[in-house]
Scaffold this active site. Sequence first.
Site, PDB file in Angstrom:
ATOM      1  N   GLY A 270       0.831  -1.191   0.000  1.00  9.05           N
ATOM      2  CA  GLY A 270       0.000   0.000   0.000  1.00  9.05           C
ATOM      3  C   GLY A 270       0.863   1.238   0.000  1.00  9.05           C
ATOM      4  N   SER A 271       0.232   2.393   0.121  1.00  5.76           N
ATOM      5  CA  SER A 271       0.971   3.658   0.094  1.00  5.76           C
ATOM      6  C   SER A 271       1.981   3.754   1.219  1.00  5.76           C
ATOM      7  CB  SER A 271      -0.016   4.822   0.185  1.00  5.76           C
ATOM      8  OG  SER A 271      -0.973   4.765  -0.842  1.00  5.76           O
ATOM      9  N   LYS A 289       0.179  -5.942   8.718  1.00  5.06           N
ATOM     10  CA  LYS A 289       0.487  -4.756   7.940  1.00  5.06           C
ATOM     11  C   LYS A 289       1.640  -4.008   8.612  1.00  5.06           C
ATOM     12  CE  LYS A 289      -1.455  -0.596   5.840  1.00  5.06           C
ATOM     13  NZ  LYS A 289      -2.689   0.170   5.534  1.00  5.06           N
ATOM     14  N   ASP A 385      -9.754   6.369  -0.191  1.00  4.06           N
ATOM     15  CA  ASP A 385      -8.964   5.579  -1.147  1.00  4.06           C
ATOM     16  C   ASP A 385      -9.699   4.308  -1.548  1.00  4.06           C
ATOM     17  OD1 ASP A 385      -6.816   5.112  -2.793  1.00  4.06           O
ATOM     18  OD2 ASP A 385      -5.542   4.246  -1.239  1.00  4.06           O
TER      19      ASP A 385
END
Length: 549
Positions: A270-271, A289, A385
């Site tokens: 992800g970003s 994550k 997003d």
Amino acid sequence: MGNTFLNLALLIIFHFSMPTFSMKLTTILTDQSALLALKDHVIHDPENVLTTNWSASAPVCNWFGVSCGSKHRRVTALNLTGLGLVGTLPPHLGNLSFLSLLRITNNSFYGRLPVQLSNLHRLKYLSFGSNYFSGEIPSWLGSLTELGGMSLYHNNFKGVIPFSLGYLSKLQILVLSENRISDLKEKFLKEDHLETTQSNHLRGMKPCVVQLDFMFQTAKLDLLEIPRRRKDKLPTQEDMIPLGTWRRFSYHELRQATDGFKDSRLLGNGSYGSVFQGILRDGTIIAVKVFKLELERAFKSFDVECDVLRNTRHRNLVKVISSCSNDLNFKALVLEFMPNGSLDKWLYSNTQYLDILQRLNIMIDVASALEYLHHGNATPVVHCDLKPNNVLLDEYMVAHLSDFGIAKLLSEEVSMIQTMTMATFGYMAPEYGVEGIVSTKGDVYSFGILLMEIITRKKPTDEMFAGERTLKSWVIESISASLNQVVDPKLLSTIGREDLKVENYALSILQVGLECCVELPNERLQMKEIVMKLKKIKEKLLRDMERVR
């Protein structure tokens, strides 16, 4: 003389054993007939589970989802969770007189609950969550005196909760969230009916975990909604431990679970973070994550995601299990693992396929999550997003919205804010890309783009969209010219179901998408309206599927 007496005795024994054998055979056949009636009432079985497995030539107790008692060999449990079944419940189910567990969560059953289910006096656990049952919650449920847990969440029940439920002395779990039930607290949570203390007790009875709506919830998980790997395993007290209260994980534990964060365990990037699959010592599969702390905004992203996931709880949001923070060196979130991956993977796969009903279910799931974020919290949350990579699918193909790293929390007084947060090109609303204005209307715009992508199987960043031509303008042109040019060809391949006009439903969904994507934010739909529109489309689809079966 002795032989004559022996023969007479054997004859008497045989004579009196015949009715017993016949009666046992009849009761087994009664269970079989009830389940075959359910099979006949299912109009869509996408996995062909009942079609291929439920056969009169095979023993009932060997059928998928069916468990029988070891002594009397009667059906004691029926678990058809997450099979995507579409249909109604027949009255014959009331003949399963030994049934103690009935679980059909995460399907598309609809209509009213048959009153004959009131005959299931041995029933201890009933879970009809995440279907399309309608009408009022029947008062006869109060006659099921053995019930310890009942889950009716995410249906179309309306009216009020019958007072008869308050006198189920063994009821410990009651989940009624995401229905159209009015005046919950006023009509049900009265002192003379259910104590409104923090622990919530039924009057004079055992503690009861009650979930009525998202403004009134306990922190405990519904024991009925823990996915069951084995059909003979009933919920235990351990299953009731909420995910968020397990424990904190150390860096060493997460490193060990992910084999040192190996690339082979990488699920996606992800970003501001990378997600790895991990396996704990007890065999539990998790998603970890790990935030990229070398990026300037990663610290804030971690704090925001923690804040959002800690203070929200919805069946269509990815659940946070725990977090790990080692001062300034390491920050990670431990999340619920989604075995079916992302919507993006399914949409653009050459081997996997989503039919119109599955796609519509996913759209409704995502819309429901956004409705909750926008309108179900004291502090509205803007996701910022929305895209197929951030829509994850669990083992039952239920969609869960993920990645809140750039989400924004609004106050009741402020409906929009201005920011320089980087969203994904192609999905962001015009006012977001040009002026950095963040509001719930921006999520609505992104959802409209997502709807169009799901139906067309075209990314808004596809190379065919250049200059003034966009996914939105292409859909508008194609609707007025030839709809077949814009709809995913796989959706139009309805072999054996030619009478089911898929293109009509695709058109209805695309029109909802375009209503979400109008230029002026104030003219866009609210997520509440979108959920209602999509559910109406689904209800019509289900009726047509029943007509052409």
